[in-house]
Each structure stands twice: as C-alpha cells, then as structure tokens.
Design an enzyme around this catalytic site. Sequence first.
Site, PDB file in Angstrom:
ATOM      1  N   ASP A   1       3.012 -30.826   5.591  1.00  0.00           N
ATOM      2  CA  ASP A   1       2.743 -29.307   6.082  1.00  0.00           C
ATOM      3  C   ASP A   1       4.105 -28.261   5.881  1.00  0.00           C
ATOM      4  OD1 ASP A   1       1.768 -26.947   7.511  1.00  0.00           O
ATOM      5  OD2 ASP A   1       0.590 -28.225   8.934  1.00  0.00           O
TER       6      ASP A   1
ATOM      7  N   THR B   1       9.914 -10.581 -18.249  1.00  0.00           N
ATOM      8  CA  THR B   1       8.413 -10.645 -18.191  1.00  0.00           C
ATOM      9  C   THR B   1       8.121 -10.873 -19.285  1.00  0.00           C
ATOM     10  OG1 THR B   1       8.774  -9.086 -16.528  1.00  0.00           O
ATOM     11  CG2 THR B   1       6.437  -9.419 -17.138  1.00  0.00           C
TER      12      THR B   1
ATOM     13  N   LYS C   1       8.239 -14.267 -20.295  1.00  0.00           N
ATOM     14  CA  LYS C   1       7.342 -15.210 -19.851  1.00  0.00           C
ATOM     15  C   LYS C   1       5.835 -14.999 -20.578  1.00  0.00           C
ATOM     16  CE  LYS C   1       6.789 -15.451 -15.349  1.00  0.00           C
ATOM     17  NZ  LYS C   1       7.787 -16.834 -15.229  1.00  0.00           N
TER      18      LYS C   1
ATOM     19  N   HIS D   1      10.259  -1.369  -4.212  1.00  0.00           N
ATOM     20  CA  HIS D   1      10.084  -2.204  -5.805  1.00  0.00           C
ATOM     21  C   HIS D   1       9.994  -3.599  -5.845  1.00  0.00           C
ATOM     22  CE1 HIS D   1       9.586  -1.812  -9.786  1.00  0.00           C
ATOM     23  NE2 HIS D   1      10.454  -3.038  -9.933  1.00  0.00           N
TER      24      HIS D   1
ATOM     25  N   SER E   1       5.555 -10.327  10.322  1.00  0.00           N
ATOM     26  CA  SER E   1       4.869 -11.479   9.638  1.00  0.00           C
ATOM     27  C   SER E   1       5.302 -11.762   8.411  1.00  0.00           C
ATOM     28  CB  SER E   1       3.387 -10.837   9.419  1.00  0.00           C
ATOM     29  OG  SER E   1       2.526 -11.697   8.623  1.00  0.00           O
ATOM     30  N   SER E   2       5.736 -10.726   7.326  1.00  0.00           N
ATOM     31  CA  SER E   2       6.118 -11.261   6.229  1.00  0.00           C
ATOM     32  C   SER E   2       7.616 -11.928   6.164  1.00  0.00           C
ATOM     33  CB  SER E   2       6.305  -9.921   5.214  1.00  0.00           C
ATOM     34  OG  SER E   2       5.105  -9.395   4.892  1.00  0.00           O
TER      35      SER E   2
ATOM     36  N   ARG F   1      -2.393  13.118  -9.513  1.00  0.00           N
ATOM     37  CA  ARG F   1      -3.000  12.127  -8.371  1.00  0.00           C
ATOM     38  C   ARG F   1      -2.683  12.819  -7.165  1.00  0.00           C
ATOM     39  NH1 ARG F   1       1.880   7.550  -7.668  1.00  0.00           N
ATOM     40  NH2 ARG F   1       0.360   6.776  -6.167  1.00  0.00           N
TER      41      ARG F   1
ATOM     42  N   TRP G   1       0.430   5.779   0.846  1.00  0.00           N
ATOM     43  CA  TRP G   1       0.919   4.530   1.408  1.00  0.00           C
ATOM     44  C   TRP G   1       2.585   4.761   1.376  1.00  0.00           C
ATOM     45  CZ3 TRP G   1       3.251   0.087  -0.525  1.00  0.00           C
ATOM     46  CH2 TRP G   1       3.855   0.293  -2.080  1.00  0.00           C
TER      47      TRP G   1
ATOM     48  N   TYR H   1       6.972  -6.379  -7.142  1.00  0.00           N
ATOM     49  CA  TYR H   1       7.098  -7.612  -8.020  1.00  0.00           C
ATOM     50  C   TYR H   1       6.800  -8.785  -6.947  1.00  0.00           C
ATOM     51  CZ  TYR H   1       9.545  -5.206 -11.232  1.00  0.00           C
ATOM     52  OH  TYR H   1      10.156  -4.271 -12.375  1.00  0.00           O
TER      53      TYR H   1
ATOM     54  N   HIS I   1      13.793   4.286  -9.952  1.00  0.00           N
ATOM     55  CA  HIS I   1      12.964   4.799 -10.899  1.00  0.00           C
ATOM     56  C   HIS I   1      11.751   5.344 -10.183  1.00  0.00           C
ATOM     57  CE1 HIS I   1      11.218   0.548 -11.374  1.00  0.00           C
ATOM     58  NE2 HIS I   1      10.199   1.131 -10.812  1.00  0.00           N
ATOM     59  N   HIS I   2      11.332   5.152  -8.937  1.00  0.00           N
ATOM     60  CA  HIS I   2      10.274   5.813  -8.305  1.00  0.00           C
ATOM     61  C   HIS I   2      10.781   7.094  -7.713  1.00  0.00           C
ATOM     62  CE1 HIS I   2       7.821   2.078  -8.007  1.00  0.00           C
ATOM     63  NE2 HIS I   2       8.866   1.505  -8.065  1.00  0.00           N
TER      64      HIS I   2
ATOM     65  N   SER J   1       0.580 -19.507 -15.039  1.00  0.00           N
ATOM     66  CA  SER J   1       1.175 -20.487 -15.671  1.00  0.00           C
ATOM     67  C   SER J   1       0.571 -22.036 -15.578  1.00  0.00           C
ATOM     68  CB  SER J   1       2.711 -20.717 -14.971  1.00  0.00           C
ATOM     69  OG  SER J   1       3.368 -19.722 -15.273  1.00  0.00           O
TER      70      SER J   1
ATOM     71  N   GLU K   1       8.781  -5.339  -3.624  1.00  0.00           N
ATOM     72  CA  GLU K   1       7.321  -5.665  -3.191  1.00  0.00           C
ATOM     73  C   GLU K   1       6.468  -5.699  -4.210  1.00  0.00           C
ATOM     74  OE1 GLU K   1       5.753  -6.563  -0.690  1.00  0.00           O
ATOM     75  OE2 GLU K   1       3.832  -5.695  -0.939  1.00  0.00           O
TER      76      GLU K   1
ATOM     77  N   HIS L   1      -6.290   3.621   1.356  1.00  0.00           N
ATOM     78  CA  HIS L   1      -6.561   2.777   0.143  1.00  0.00           C
ATOM     79  C   HIS L   1      -5.183   1.969  -0.250  1.00  0.00           C
ATOM     80  CE1 HIS L   1      -8.139   1.308  -3.564  1.00  0.00           C
ATOM     81  NE2 HIS L   1      -7.000   1.902  -4.410  1.00  0.00           N
TER      82      HIS L   1
END
Lengths: 372, 778, 120
Positions: free
Chosen positions: B309, B532, B535, B457, B373-374, B654, B344, B461, B506-507, B472, B459, B280
């Site tokens: 393009d 943030t 924003k 992390h 790919s990324s 969890r 994951w 964001y 922090h993870h 926006s 990622e 998941h």
Amino acid sequence: MSGDHHPSAWGPHDWRHGAPHNSWSPFILSLGVAIFLFTLAGAFKFGEFQGWGKVPLVFVGLGVIGFSLLVWWRQDISFGVNGEVFEPKSAGTPFQNIDIRKVALWMFLMSEMMVFTSLFSTYMRYRFGIPNCQTVFESGEWVEGTSVICFEPAGHLIASSWFHIAPGAINTFALIISSFTIVQALRYAKKKDIDEDVRRRKVTRYLGATWFLAILFLTLKMIEWFLGFPLPEFLHEFNHGDSSIKSLYAEGYLINADSYQHHAYDTHYIEAHPNDYSIPEDSALYAMMQAGTHPGGHMMADIQVSATTFYVTTGTHGAHVFGGIIGLSYMTLKAAKGGYTPDNAVSIEYFGLYWHFVDLVWVLVFPFFYLY
Amino acid sequence: MLRNRSKGAIVILVAIAAMLALPSAQSLPGGISGVQQSGCNCHGAVPSASVVASIDGLPESYNYSEQYELTVSFQGGPSQEGNVNQGGFHLWASEGTLSVSDATAQLYNENEVGHTDAGNDQVSWTVTWTAPATDRNVDFVLHVNSVNGNADGAGGGTSGDMWSKVTVSLGGPIEVLEAADPFVVLGVLIIVSASLLAITLAYVFYRKDPDAFDWDNFAPWLADWLTSTDHKKIGTLYFVAGLFFLGVGGIMAMIIRIQLAVPGNDFLTQEQYNQFFTLHGTTMIFLAAMPMINGFANWMIPLQLGAADLALPRINAMSFWLQPFAALLIFTGVFSGHGADTGWTGYAPYVVSEGAHYGTTMWAAGQIMLVASSTLTGINFLTTMAVMRAPGMGWMQMPLFSWSILIANVMLFLSIPAFGVGLIQVYLDRVVGTAFYDIAAGGDPLLWSHLFWYFGHPEVYVVIVPSFGIISEVIATSSRRSVFGYRSMVYALAGIGIVAFIVYGHHMFTSGMSPTLRFVTMLTTMLVAVPTGIKIFNWLMTMHGGSLVYRTHTLWALGFLVTFTLGGISGMFFPSIAMDTHLHESYFVVAHFHYVLVGGTVFGFFSGIYYWWPKATGKMLSEKLGVLHFLTAFVSYNALFWPMHRLGVWGMTRRHHTYFVTTEEALGSLPMEAAGWNMFITVSGFLFFFSNFILVFNMIASSIRGEDAPDDPWGGWSFEWMTTSPPPAHTLYKLDDGTWGLPTLKDANEHIANEPGWLSSWFQRLLVSDDETEEASH
Amino acid sequence: MAHYKILGQDPYWMNFYGLMILTLIEVLAVGADLVPLAESLGTEEKTVTLWILTIIAIPKFIMIAAIFMHLYGDEDSAILTMTALFPAFFILIMVLFVGLTHPDAPSSLPDWCRPGNYGL
C-alpha cells in the site's frame, strides 16, 4: 457488527498485520475543516465582525475537527502498548533501514520550510519595499493629520526596552527548554534498563513539561499581543514612570491601523523628552524645522501592512505551536497510561522532529521580527 | 438499529425536499416585496374575490416605444359612492416606463405608480405607459384596495377594507422566449449529473449482488467506501470524483461557448461570464485533473513498485476526503449566483476587493483545503517511492510512470505552500481585514502574482508530467519494446522538475515585474522546452524501433503525440517577451494551453483509462466503442481548439464575454470571419463534449457485461501485470515459481548497465548499511 | 539518540546551554548601544544589529538541526541532512524572485541582493 473480522472504523485499531485500516477520521476531519472555514467567513467580512450569533457555528466546526481527532486518537492509543509494534523500515536506497515514518516526517518538514519561506518572502518584500517609518519621519515628508504609508517593524515597539523584550525572550528560552525536555522524554522512553513505572513517570513528566512550556509560549504571546502586563512598583522608574507594559494592541499596532501614532514620531514629545528621543541633526526634518518650513507635530502612519505581516507570520508560527500542543496532549495522555515503551518510543522522536522544527522557525522569527 | 438509520435517511431527504420547496420572495427594484404578495399593508390584509381589478387600454401586443393610456379600476368590495375614501391602487410594470398625468396618481419610479391622497376617493385612475423599444415579455401587476370609508373605525380606518390583484402579461411584435438564467442552467445540470452519478453507484452496488440489494447491506458497503484507507478504493474514489468534475467543467465550457457562438450575445453578462471562466478553470485543474492524476497514481504506484500500500494510508484517505468538501466550498458560490469572478488566477487587488463576489472567499477557502490535500499527497508518494520499492528495484529500475508521479509530486509539494500562503493571505484579507493586498495601505498586487505563479507554473507541469508517464508506458507496451533512452527520459523529467521553478515569470511579462527577472525568465522558458523535446523524440524512436500494435490506448497515445507537440510549439511563441506582449490574454493563449492541457493531459488520461481499466476492474472495455470515441473526440477536439490560434492572432481577447466583428479594420473588432469561426468552434465543442459520453457508456457497459480481463491483456511487463485483474484487497503477485507473494526485481540489468557511476558511489557512502542499524548496535 | 559527547558531557545538555548563551547574547546585542561600533565601521546601528543577529542565528539553527534533530552523528544523519538541504535551491529562488524584487525596494540593499533593480 464489530468482531474479529470487522474492526470498527471508530474504535481502537486492530494492529494485526493484514487487518483492514478503515477510519472515519479523514472524512469527519475534512467535514470539520470545511465547516470551520465556511462559518469563519460568515462571522467576519473584511474585518467587520458580523455579530455574536455567527460565532457558535464556528465552534461547531472546531467541535467536528476535535471529534475527528478523538476518533483518530482512539484508534491509535493502543499502538505499541502490548509490545506488538509494526514500525516498518525503508527497503530501498537512499533511505534504507530508516523508519518509514521518519522519512515521511522529513518530507513534511520540507514542505513546511516552503511555507515559512513564503511568509518570510512576503515580509522581506514589504519590509524592503515600503520605506521605514523612522526614515519617513526624518525625511520630513509628512504633515500632521494626514496618514503616510510606511513600514513600522514590530521590533520598534518590542525592542524599545528590556521589559518589552521580556515576553519574547522568555518565549525563546521556553522553546529551547521544551526542545530539551522532548529529547529527555525520548531518552527515557527508549531506556531499556529502567523500571516500567519509573519510565512511565519520567516520560509523562517530560512530555507534560513540554506541553506546559508550549502553553506558556502561547500565553506570553497573548500577553505581548493583547493583554500587556503590570510592573511592580520598584521597576516603575525604569519604565519612564509607567506602571505597566502596554501590549501591541494597546499601542495601536493593529492590522487595521491606518492612523497609527507613536511618541517617537511626535516632535513635541521629542522636545519634551530629549533624553529618550532625538531628531538626528543630519536629517531633513531637523533642517526643515530649523528653517521653519516644517511645523512639526505628531506623524500619522498607515501601518496596516507592517502589522499584517507581523501578526500573520508570528501567528502562523503560533498556530504550529498550537498544533504541537494538540499532539502533546495526546502524547502526555498516552504516556500517563504507560503507552510508551522502547518499542514504540520512535513516535516521540517523530513529534520531536516537528517540535525542533518549530523551534528552528522561532530562531529565525525572533531576531528578524521581534528584534530587528 | 438499521431501521433507525433508514428513518434518519428519510427525515434528511424530507428536510432537503422541504428546503427546496420553500417559496422565495421576490424583491423589486423599489424594494417593496410585500406588496406583491399581500397587498398594500396600510389598508389591512384581507384579499377578497369579490373585488375585481382590471386594467383597460392594453393592446394584444405592444408596438415599440408607443404610448398607451391605461385605465386601472376595480369593482366590488365595501367601497361606495359617498364614502370619504373609496379606494387605492398600486400598479407595477416589469418593462417600459410608467408616467402619471394628474394629481390622483403618483410615480414612485418608472416601474411603479400608486394613488395619492387626492386620488383615494375614486375607483378608477388613468396612467400612461410607454412600451419598451425592444422585444420583451412585460408583466403588469395591479393591486387595488376597496375601502369602506370608516376613517374613525378600528385600525385607523383599515378594518373592513378588502384588496385584490390582477396580473396581465403581453409581449411585443415578436414573441420572446424567457431568457434562461445561466446559473439556473448550470445548477440544474450539476444536480442532474450528481443524481445520475448517485444512481449509477447504486446500480453498480445492485449488480454486484441483486439479491442483497437492501439497506442492511448497503450501509456497510457505503461505510467501507467512506472510511477505507486502501489505495485501490481511494484511487477509485479520486477517479470517479475527477471524472464527475471533468463533466461539470465541460458543462461550464459549453455554456461559455453558447455565449461566444455569436458576436454581441447576451446569454451571459460580463459579470456572469467572469464567474463561469473562473470556475471552469478552477474545476478543471483542481477538481478534475489533479484528482484523476491521483486516481491513477493511487492505483498504480503501489502495484508498480510491488508495495502492499502507500506509506501512510490514513493520510492518503485524508488527502482524498479534503477534496469533495473543498469542492462544496468552491461551489457554494455557484449555487448562490455569486461565485468567484476573479479568474482561476485570482489576481490581486480585485480578489480582495469588496467588488469581487463573496463567493471568492469560499473559493479561496476551498482551495486552501486542496493545498493541504496536495501537500499530504506529495509527502505520501515521495515517501512511498523512496522507501517501499520492491527488493532489487533501484531508482533507475522504476517504471517511467512511477518516475513521472515522483517528479510531479516533488514539484507539487514544494511549490504548493507558496499558493497556500497566498490563499491564506487572500482569505484573511477578505475575512479578518488584514492588509496584504490593500493598495491604499501599501499592499503590492505583484506579490500575489509571484506567489501564485511560483506555484502555478510547476502546477501545470504537475498536470502534464503524469500523462508523460502514462504515454511512456503505453507506447512501450504497444511497441512491444522498452522505451528508448530510459536514462535520458528520467533526466529529462528531473530537468523539467527543477527548471519549472525558474520560469514562472513568463506568466507575468506584462505585469510590470522586474525587467531583469523578465530577461532571465525568457531564457529559462526557452530552455525548458528542451527536456520535453527529448522525451518526444525518445517516444518516436521507441515506436520506430518497435512493432506497434494498435489498440485504443495506442491511438490516444499517438493522438497525444500530435496534439501535445502542437501545443508545445504554440507555447514557444510566448518566451519571447515581444511576442508575448502581443499574444497575452488573447485566444492564442487559450489555444495553447488547451492543446497541452486537453490534448496533453486529458488525452493521456484517456490513454491510461483504456490501458489500465482491465487491470483495475477486471473487465475489458469495448475496442469498437473505444475507436469510435477516439475518432469522434480527436477530430472534434482539433476542430474545437485549432481555430482559436487564428482568433488569437486576430486579437480576440480572452475573458471578455463577447466580441464584435466588422468589415472595417477598427481596433478592438475582429474580421467578419471570426464570427463564423466562433460558431464553428461552439459546434465542435458540443460534438467533443458529447463524444466523451461514448467513453462513459463504454465504462458502464463494460462494468455490466464486459468480458473478463486476463492478468495481462496487453503484454506489459511492469509489476502491475503480474497480479490478477482486479488485484485482491491485499495485493499478491504471481511469482516465477508459481507462488503468490510480493515480487522482487530479479533481472535488474534490463534498462541500464549496473556499474555505479561516481554520483552513485558518493551516494552509497551516505547510506545506512544493513549491519549498522540501531537495533544491531544496541 | 546521540552516541557522542560534547566537551565530555551529554550532548543534549551542552546543546541546551549553548543555545541559551547564544540567545542571551542576541538579546544583549539588541539592548546594547552599538552606535560607536557602527560609526567606527561606517554603517548604521541598525545594520550592525542585523549582522549580529544573522551571525548568531546561523549557529543556533545548525545546533538545533544537527544535535536535537539528529542530523549529526547518527547513522542516518547523512542522507537525512541531504533531504533537509534539498529545498535550499527552491528557497533561494523564492527569496530572490519574490522577496527581493519589490519595485520600490530602496537602495538600502546592496546591488547584488536586488535582482530586479539594476537600473534598467
């Protein structure tokens, strides 16, 4: 089906402005990579070879990748041959008037820097985190017959004699020379005031030389890793009487080496060859052996992590060299057909940037993995 | 030539159908699979209808734990009185325990009995069966052999023997429905969804031109899609793939919620549950969120920049095609029932242990392809935005969506190599046997955590920042004014991009990592909320200073503001190491990240879909269905995830497949209300899942009979609104003088004063000026 | 292509010679016996070797980047150098946080190099 309005997605590209850019290679390349990774995992499980029956499938994957590259090249080989080149330049700040593909290549190099940083960080973490085998040996905290975990840097084996360093040193020279030959290829491709034929020959020769040096690099690496090499008679005396230089593989420096032994960690050998090795008198081991509390013997070490970080880091660099060889194969072929003119010589420059980067990484890998 | 292609397709379809229809062997705990199919091989191989086997003594339905004396016997066949050997039997019971009472039968294991040498000259035997203590469906399979006694004959005496079998089923006092295998459920649903997708695509092709619906036209159409390097087509491909996997990830979530609906549920075992939450997470982040971001980016960035393009179109196609094949690799584990079960996050050393299912290797391999790919995507977009902006469009005149994609791609391609290296290490460990994470050899599991979260992390964001960009755009257009504080928005994005790299610890607060790093990370994580927050206040100020028009995309943007803010606030409990120690691995974390990921990212996507659908397809979506979608989804979404905060604080963990409730305050158990809340969450989950089908229906209906969209339905003013809906294959913009071409940004004074600051002046000196190019100097 | 000269000669040839010489010094440094030098500095031979290797690697790196990769002397050198140096921050973070925080990193590293081990 393939006429003026529908250039084939397999075949030579239509370079006219506004023509569609369809190509089968991305689809097929992705398929090939997926097959390769899938079948490779079928051929080995946790280091155990699963039998030769699984190997042909791996080659199927590699074959599909190769086929997609052929399609890619077939589409590109006509680029710039007829003098019509569309090499767009950047429009906006801060890269204005620089070739777009050059900017793209530098972006790519930034990500490659991060790849090698990750590999170096892994190496650093383990090299500084696991005690060095020499230190462990001298501390005396080992017993013959039981493996201790310690970090045995490859440099201990490679930097032990001039003969052992030779392949690595030659490789360093080879890469530096190849960096130079690729610059020469670019220079001749860009030269405007020479004969077409002369340009073609020069560019092909320099690209071919680069290709050859890259192959030499990988060959010497394989000799260093797996094959070893024999020495001529007159050099035997400088090699402790041995007639050949053993490869890392033959010395037992393997990713699954959990009971590695080296004569530098063998107290009996040290006693028999006091000119080659000695136990430092201020070390704990010396004291323990004098006091009789340590029986001495041949220390066994679990060096899987050391070997892993060495082979994977230098192997990743080698894989990048191999990628360069693939690119060089295409470019040499194209050059032989007279495909590089001053209009499209920048393509060689882009490859050159990648190739210099590979050389840069080697400049860091060689001292810190081979010599230290 | 095309007939050959049709033949080829038919052959492939037939082959697939044949493979699916292959019978599979059943293996028993005892490992004797042959017995079920072909009788006991030691006595020849001829089944015969003239031999009749029977089991006597079984009740209609058993009582719990009761003992029953069974008589197994047979009639017919060549067996006769007076033969040296008359017959044999093998009885298998799927539940309960069998036992023997005399020397004529022997017990192989508690599910299987057979005859002995002493008992092979009779035609009936007695065995005892003890019924199970719970409700089960019990199957008995009896094989009998009728022996003709010619011990000296051919085949060692087996020629001429005949065997037969009988199957009996019974249940307990309460009839039990056969338990569904969750993997079968998942597999079936995935195949059904994929088939529906294929049918929809074929239908879309049909509707384009019903008269031309034949293979002659379909093959080139399909080939064009498979080989295209046009950013619009690739954007559509990404988008469709992303939506499909959003659905698949949702199906997995629903199965997880079924398991968690009641305490002590056994629909999923822990082992299966591990695979479900792993897939998941991986599906949602890598196969749904990232592709959908790329879908929006591919479509809109060249349009917004006024570029023809992307910088590297063929590499762009490569970026896309790596994804479906990566998905195939990742999902091989699912279809084999041995998917990755590592979470994951794939923590070491479990991820490289032999205990982890072998789908883990393919999970790593697929993700390696996604890393490639990324990386290619990052290079492409960075280059495009750096070099292909329209004349007059400086950095500080780019639309905010473009800025958000830029910052997201910077974060992505600088952090993902760490993940790629980690994955390669895992892949090599599992395949070739390297020792990166081998504890016994000195490997360090924290290395994986560092490499993974160094990427992980940034990622998260990466997945939220494009939604910021979309919001926006949407809020600006809906408020009919440009965003308040453009410059601070850009700096906030850049700030998020940089600080993202120094907060990843922090993870890992509870992992035993370096104490100094923990402290540093606590401070930086508290810091990262500031940009943030800037924003959010800017968006609010935009609406305050503007005049809001309510369309569906506006509603979703407003919903985003609510849910993302809530998610951000719940996230602010984690930087404090003390709080994190309590909340780590609890449902509070689950609530937080679903609020920011679904309430943030996905709501941003929905807003973007409703905003840009007319531009991309040339058809309007139905506003009524859109509002209905919003109301049902927003309400059910909050009902789904809000109670998880409470559950987390109560201590519900969890990644555990079940939980228990109690009236006592025992450690490890939740209060009684937790059961009710979990059921409530499950029901809300189903409502949320199905409410999104309103969107799917809206999209299909719009494609078929939606009203034509004008160039600029919402009154936006960035470049994409200056071209037609949909844009032509080679994008052309309607310029001020009425002609069609590529645009320039004439009035660059819109957002900020044009005087260069000291940074810009210094920068100017680094640039290549127009008259100093190589061409000029040669 | 480079429009400048090094010591009056073609810059690529000179760069090539320079790199070869530096590599030679590198290899010699490893082969030579540096124990007396190490003892006079109060450290181990290994540390001296490492310092020499690092000190030589840096100019090699700069020479290849600046001359072969045209980061010096071209009109686009300035901005491309900034691009090449952009990842420096991220590289530093990774080295600091990932490479140097092993819990068992022994005290052979100086304190300022070990963010994770300040005796907490």
